[in-house]
Scaffold this motif. Structure first.
Motif, PDB file in Angstrom:
ATOM      1  N   UNK A 143       0.834  -1.208   0.000  1.00  0.00           N
ATOM      2  CA  UNK A 143       0.000   0.000   0.000  1.00  0.00           C
ATOM      3  C   UNK A 143       0.867   1.255   0.000  1.00  0.00           C
ATOM      4  N   UNK A 144       1.991   1.197   0.746  1.00  0.00           N
ATOM      5  CA  UNK A 144       2.902   2.352   0.750  1.00  0.00           C
ATOM      6  C   UNK A 144       3.432   2.605  -0.661  1.00  0.00           C
ATOM      7  N   UNK A 145       3.798   1.534  -1.333  1.00  0.00           N
ATOM      8  CA  UNK A 145       4.302   1.671  -2.705  1.00  0.00           C
ATOM      9  C   UNK A 145       3.219   2.224  -3.619  1.00  0.00           C
ATOM     10  N   UNK A 146       2.011   1.720  -3.441  1.00  0.00           N
ATOM     11  CA  UNK A 146       0.904   2.191  -4.274  1.00  0.00           C
ATOM     12  C   UNK A 146       0.695   3.697  -4.078  1.00  0.00           C
ATOM     13  N   UNK A 147       0.735   4.132  -2.818  1.00  0.00           N
ATOM     14  CA  UNK A 147       0.515   5.556  -2.528  1.00  0.00           C
ATOM     15  C   UNK A 147       1.621   6.406  -3.142  1.00  0.00           C
ATOM     16  N   UNK A 153       2.089  10.333  -9.691  1.00  0.00           N
ATOM     17  CA  UNK A 153       1.290  10.396 -10.922  1.00  0.00           C
ATOM     18  C   UNK A 153       1.590   9.259 -11.868  1.00  0.00           C
ATOM     19  N   UNK A 154       2.219   8.187 -11.378  1.00  0.00           N
ATOM     20  CA  UNK A 154       2.543   7.020 -12.210  1.00  0.00           C
ATOM     21  C   UNK A 154       1.358   6.051 -12.181  1.00  0.00           C
ATOM     22  N   UNK A 155       0.446   6.275 -13.093  1.00  0.00           N
ATOM     23  CA  UNK A 155      -0.786   5.479 -13.065  1.00  0.00           C
ATOM     24  C   UNK A 155      -0.514   4.000 -13.288  1.00  0.00           C
ATOM     25  N   UNK A 156       0.369   3.700 -14.194  1.00  0.00           N
ATOM     26  CA  UNK A 156       0.651   2.297 -14.500  1.00  0.00           C
ATOM     27  C   UNK A 156       1.225   1.573 -13.277  1.00  0.00           C
ATOM     28  N   UNK A 157       2.227   2.220 -12.659  1.00  0.00           N
ATOM     29  CA  UNK A 157       2.823   1.635 -11.454  1.00  0.00           C
ATOM     30  C   UNK A 157       1.813   1.533 -10.342  1.00  0.00           C
ATOM     31  N   UNK A 158       0.981   2.565 -10.237  1.00  0.00           N
ATOM     32  CA  UNK A 158      -0.057   2.562  -9.211  1.00  0.00           C
ATOM     33  C   UNK A 158      -0.996   1.374  -9.396  1.00  0.00           C
ATOM     34  N   UNK A 159      -1.462   1.176 -10.612  1.00  0.00           N
ATOM     35  CA  UNK A 159      -2.418   0.089 -10.876  1.00  0.00           C
ATOM     36  C   UNK A 159      -1.790  -1.274 -10.607  1.00  0.00           C
ATOM     37  N   UNK A 160      -0.524  -1.375 -10.906  1.00  0.00           N
ATOM     38  CA  UNK A 160       0.150  -2.651 -10.666  1.00  0.00           C
ATOM     39  C   UNK A 160       0.144  -2.993  -9.167  1.00  0.00           C
ATOM     40  N   UNK A 161       0.433  -2.009  -8.339  1.00  0.00           N
ATOM     41  CA  UNK A 161       0.424  -2.251  -6.893  1.00  0.00           C
ATOM     42  C   UNK A 161      -0.993  -2.442  -6.362  1.00  0.00           C
ATOM     43  N   UNK A 162      -1.896  -1.652  -6.929  1.00  0.00           N
ATOM     44  CA  UNK A 162      -3.290  -1.784  -6.476  1.00  0.00           C
ATOM     45  C   UNK A 162      -3.798  -3.190  -6.758  1.00  0.00           C
ATOM     46  N   UNK A 163      -3.484  -3.697  -7.910  1.00  0.00           N
ATOM     47  CA  UNK A 163      -3.945  -5.046  -8.270  1.00  0.00           C
ATOM     48  C   UNK A 163      -3.380  -6.080  -7.316  1.00  0.00           C
ATOM     49  N   UNK A 164      -2.136  -5.858  -6.887  1.00  0.00           N
ATOM     50  CA  UNK A 164      -1.508  -6.848  -6.006  1.00  0.00           C
ATOM     51  C   UNK A 164      -2.094  -6.811  -4.593  1.00  0.00           C
ATOM     52  N   UNK A 165      -2.864  -5.790  -4.307  1.00  0.00           N
ATOM     53  CA  UNK A 165      -3.479  -5.723  -2.975  1.00  0.00           C
ATOM     54  C   UNK A 165      -4.790  -6.522  -2.906  1.00  0.00           C
ATOM     55  N   UNK A 166      -5.404  -6.742  -4.052  1.00  0.00           N
ATOM     56  CA  UNK A 166      -6.737  -7.363  -4.047  1.00  0.00           C
ATOM     57  C   UNK A 166      -6.648  -8.796  -3.498  1.00  0.00           C
ATOM     58  N   UNK A 201      -8.798   5.738 -12.943  1.00  0.00           N
ATOM     59  CA  UNK A 201      -8.169   4.511 -13.472  1.00  0.00           C
ATOM     60  C   UNK A 201      -8.500   3.324 -12.568  1.00  0.00           C
ATOM     61  N   UNK A 202      -8.440   3.579 -11.283  1.00  0.00           N
ATOM     62  CA  UNK A 202      -8.722   2.481 -10.344  1.00  0.00           C
ATOM     63  C   UNK A 202     -10.175   2.018 -10.474  1.00  0.00           C
ATOM     64  N   UNK A 203     -11.082   2.969 -10.575  1.00  0.00           N
ATOM     65  CA  UNK A 203     -12.503   2.611 -10.716  1.00  0.00           C
ATOM     66  C   UNK A 203     -12.745   1.828 -12.012  1.00  0.00           C
ATOM     67  N   UNK A 204     -11.955   2.113 -13.027  1.00  0.00           N
ATOM     68  CA  UNK A 204     -12.133   1.421 -14.310  1.00  0.00           C
ATOM     69  C   UNK A 204     -11.584  -0.015 -14.242  1.00  0.00           C
ATOM     70  N   UNK A 205     -10.456  -0.185 -13.570  1.00  0.00           N
ATOM     71  CA  UNK A 205      -9.794  -1.500 -13.555  1.00  0.00           C
ATOM     72  C   UNK A 205     -10.314  -2.441 -12.468  1.00  0.00           C
ATOM     73  N   UNK A 206     -10.691  -1.856 -11.357  1.00  0.00           N
ATOM     74  CA  UNK A 206     -11.019  -2.684 -10.191  1.00  0.00           C
ATOM     75  C   UNK A 206     -12.110  -3.736 -10.447  1.00  0.00           C
TER      76      UNK A 206
END
Lengths: 297, 530
Positions: A143-147, A153-166, A201-206
């Motif tokens: 979560x720290x990495x995602x934040x 503003x790195x959306x791609x990196x953000x989404x990658x970490x967000x996905x790994x949290x699910x 982006x998160x709302x679209x991918x989640x």
């Protein structure tokens, strides 16, 4: 012999009608129903506040729902109009009765009380998270990495970490999922926050990822994507984001953030804390600046 | 050793899962335990921790994955067992005992050799569950009341097709192979079978048989409507069939309030065609002469006495039984019946009791908890007292105008629906009866109060103690109290202790309802003469 009829204290106006489903979980504070259209409907004890597809029941405060109601996992559930029938012997009347209305406003609702302050036992760095179980510690680190990615503003990196949290972490709603719910709540409450910048982006991918977690937790993620939050989550995110972009409070502040936190922090074993962590990270608060305690007034 | 165990579609909060993990970890030989949902990310964490095995890799995000590392296979198995037990305890979080289940299916999974389902749901839901039970091969004991008669007929037809017994609806008691179900007394096992459409009638007869030295093979309740024209006596006929084929049973007692005439004839035809001896106790029905293997009794105590003698108990005044078979199982509990049970109270002169009644008091007031006993009292009193009324009389002219107010001679069933809505049955909770006892005692026209005191499983743990304050007040005001004590020396309350306690409060105790009714009627007659 009287029929087992229970009145509702409150009903989410968006609760599906009609629906058929089955009971998938019976706990002390909630009963979860999976509808035929894969929606989650939650029956909750009076202590919990309102939430998406949630019905709070007019039952004695302080008792386990599992103990009060004779409902088993696998029992059929059917709503038609104002009647929700569970199993063979339980009917829930989904319209306010005078008794229910009175109880709804009574002091039995925990958010009406003021308990002073409550500690916010979040780690300030990855080392402090070592005391947590492995999966929850890992969720904190990710979560720290995602934040950080969101703030950069790195959306791609953000989404990658967000996905790994699910689906990462213990319990009915794993820590990773709770953090994401908090993150989305922050995005909604503070349009200028880092969370808001990546929120779309998160709302679209989640929705594509929810099958990576359990049904109940996946449903809460879907609700969060739709902007439907538990009242406790909404209140906490609103409070914490007040005055943004100025930080609402930090560890050096003499005044802890005020808000109706006590209920949220008592969600499950860790869920409340994890959601608050997600909100704070979404608002861009760095771990070392997170408040030690919150006001529960 | 590593083990993984997957519980499909199992949702639990983390507090609960952590508590299970903590308990399992305390077991000897367990090094590490984890209880998590089987999500991809959780599996990855378990993999890193060395806790994921092939079984765990098959888990999905909606499955609970329990992983343990232990010193031995045995410790691994113990860990899985402990975790499973923890999950099962959650399923029964509100109940006591390890066999509590929330559904019929769950109950059968945990006790697959069950052959009887006891159903006590609100009446409108009972049919569905009873049908499910029948289709799973279970006999049904249906405690529920307010079950529509159409549902009762459908259930009994289904039971008959499947060769299964439906006891009820509104069935409160049974004794099956010595196991008491519902309100029932602890009695010696023996060779007398009972089929009853009358709950307290069944209890009274089984107790009196026991107290005479006999024993009960099985006592089957049918529900009060079984002998109506609509239901057609389906359960009683099935019960008779079962007892006909039961090698233990030698004598069969049939008990009911007056049945529909056509149904009574059908029942009697079946009895006459049977191989066993039958005693028919249709309370309040016109008597009939003995006919072949069928004997008639006009009261419950007479039915019990006749059955006992036919079963091999020596007739009163005789040392030897008329038959050769023992009336009880030789291996069963053989507590000799105390002599006091046979004659207690019954030989009291009504005039002696009436002499203690205050002047001006002249009426009898019966306050019953058992419907059949109340009905028997009303029937017996008709020929002894003028103008007896009741709240459960089958004769509209004899119905009380207002069951909450007494006038003249009355017998009241306090277990009737009008008194029990929203409160426990008076056999369990004596509040209502105590209040009514005080009310009647305060009525200057009340001379004698007639009570039934029912012991056994499900009944009040200390009826005499519960009634004590009202009994003392009745004695102080010059009101005689006569009680029938329905119970045995094996009952949890203790027959002798309850009898002694009631007597200490001035109550004259009879062992049979019919005897108590006759005595109380005598007191009322003498008191009215002044």
């Amino acid at each position: 012999m009287p029929a087992n009829v229970v009145a509702a204290l409150s009903v989410d106006p968006l609760l599906p009608d009609p629906f058929d489903g089955i009971v998938v979980a019976v706990g002390d504070r909630t009963i979860s129903i999976r509808t035929a259209s894969d929606d989650l409907v939650t029956l909750a004890c009076p202590q919990l506040c309102d939430g998406p597809n949630r019905v709070r029941l007019d039952v004695p405060v302080g008792h386990s729902l599992a103990g009060l109601l004779d409902v088993a996992c696998g029992a059929p559930a059917r709503r038609h109009g104002t009647l929700l029938r569970l199993g063979h012997a339980l009917e829930i009347v989904l319209e306010g009765s005078p008794t229910a209305a009175a109880r709804s406003d009574s002091a039995t609702a925990p958010w009406n009380g003021c308990a002073g302050t409550q500690a916010l036992p979040l780690p300030r760095n990855a080392g402090e998270a070592d005391r947590w179980p492995e999966a929850r510690r890992e969720a904190f680190v990710r979560a720290l990495s995602m934040a950080q990615q969101a703030a950069a503003g790195d959306t791609e990196g953000f989404l990658e970490h967000a996905r790994s949290l699910v689906g990462l972490g213990p319990g009915l709603t794993p820590s990773g999922d709770d953090i994401l719910v908090g993150f989305l709540a922050a995005a909604r409450a503070a349009p200028e926050s880092p969370a808001a910048r990546v929120g779309e982006s998160l709302r679209r991918e989640l929705p594509c990822w929810v099958r990576r977690t359990g049904f109940v937790s996946g449903a809460y993620l879907r609700f969060a994507v739709e902007g439907r939050f538990d009242e406790g989550v909404a209140a906490a995110s609103s409070c914490l984001s007040e005055g943004f972009p100025a930080l609402p409070a930090d560890r050096d502040s003499t005044t802890p953030p005020a808000g109706r936190f006590s209920l949220l922090l008592n969600y499950g074993h860790t869920s409340g804390e994890d959601i608050v962590l997600g909100i704070l990270l979404g608002l861009g608060v760095k771990p070392e600046r997170m408040p030690w305690e919150v006001s529960t007034c | 050793m590593l083990t993984n165990f997957v519980v499909p579609n199992s949702y639990h909060d983390s507090v609960f899962l952590m508590s299970i993990a903590a308990k399992v970890k305390k077991l000897p030989g367990i090094r590490e335990v984890s209880c998590v949902m089987g999500t991809e990310e959780n599996q990855r964490i378990l993999e890193i921790a060395g806790l994921l095995a092939d079984e765990g890799r098959k888990a999905g995000p909606n499955d609970l994955l329990i992983a343990a590392i232990a010193d031995s296979d045995e410790a691994c198995r113990a860990a899985v067992r402990a975790a499973q037990e923890g999950l099962m305890r959650r399923a029964s979080s509100s109940a006591e005992g390890p066999l509590f289940s929330r559904s019929l299916q769950g109950a059968l999974e945990r006790q697959p050799d069950s052959n009887l389902a006891l159903i006590s749901l609100p009446g409108r839901y009972a049919r569905e569950q009873a049908e499910q039970a029948l289709r799973r091969g279970l006999h049904v004991f249906l405690f529920s009341d307010n079950v529509p008669v159409a549902d009762e007929i459908a259930l009994k037809k289904l039971g008959r097709e499947l060769g299964l017994l439906v006891m009820g609806p509104d069935c409160g008691t049974a004794l099956l192979s010595g196991v008491a179900v519902g309100f029932a007394n602890r009695v010696r096992r023996g060779n007398i079978g009972i089929v009853a459409a009358a709950g307290t009638g069944l209890q009274e007869v089984s107790c009196l048989v026991h107290n005479r030295g006999g024993g009960i093979s099985h006592a089957i309740g049918t529900g009060g409507r079984d002998l109506s024209e609509a239901v057609g006596g389906m359960s009683m006929l099935q019960g008779m069939e079962l007892l006909e084929n039961d090698p233990t049973t030698r004598v069969v007692v049939l008990i009911s309030k007056p049945p529909a005439p056509s149904i009574a004839e059908r029942i009697l035809d079946r009895a006459r065609a049977g191989r066993k001896r039958y005693v028919v106790g249709f309370v309040g029905a016109a008597g009939a002469p003995d006919n072949g293997n069928v004997t008639f009794a006009s009261t419950l105590s007479e039915a019990a006495e006749r059955a006992a003698v036919l079963s091999g108990v020596p007739a009163r005044g005789q040392a030897e039984p008329s038959g050769h078979a023992l009336p009880y199982e030789a291996s069963a509990e053989l507590t000799p019946p105390p002599a006091a049970l046979e004659t207690s109270g019954c030989d009291v002169d009504p005039a002696v009791l009436a002499s203690r009644v205050a002047p001006g008091r002249r009426y009898l007031r019966g306050l019953y908890s058992g419907g059949t006993l109340c009905y028997e009292a009303e029937h017996l009193l008709r020929s002894r007292l003028q103008g007896v009324r009741s709240n459960i009389s089958h004769d509209p002219k004899r119905l009380m105008a207002d069951p909450r107010r007494s006038g003249g001679h009355v017998v009241i069933d306090l277990g009737d629906d009008e008194f029990t809505v929203g409160r426990p049955h008076p056999m369990i909770d004596f509040t209502l009866r105590t209040e009514r006892l005080l009310q009647e005692s305060a009525d200057p026209e009340c001379a004698v109060i007639l009570l039934d005191v029912v012991l056994g499983y499900g009944a009040h743990p200390d009826p005499a103690g519960a009634l004590a304050p009202a009994l003392v007040e009745a004695r102080r005001l010059g009101v005689a109290v006569v009680a029938s004590l329905c119970g045995t020396d094996l009952d949890p309350q203790g027959y002798a202790a309850q009898k002694a306690a009631l007597e200490s409060f001035g109550v004259t105790v009879c062992c049979a309802n019919a005897d108590a009714v006759r005595l109380a009627a005598g007191v009322a007659v003498v008191a009215a003469r002044g």
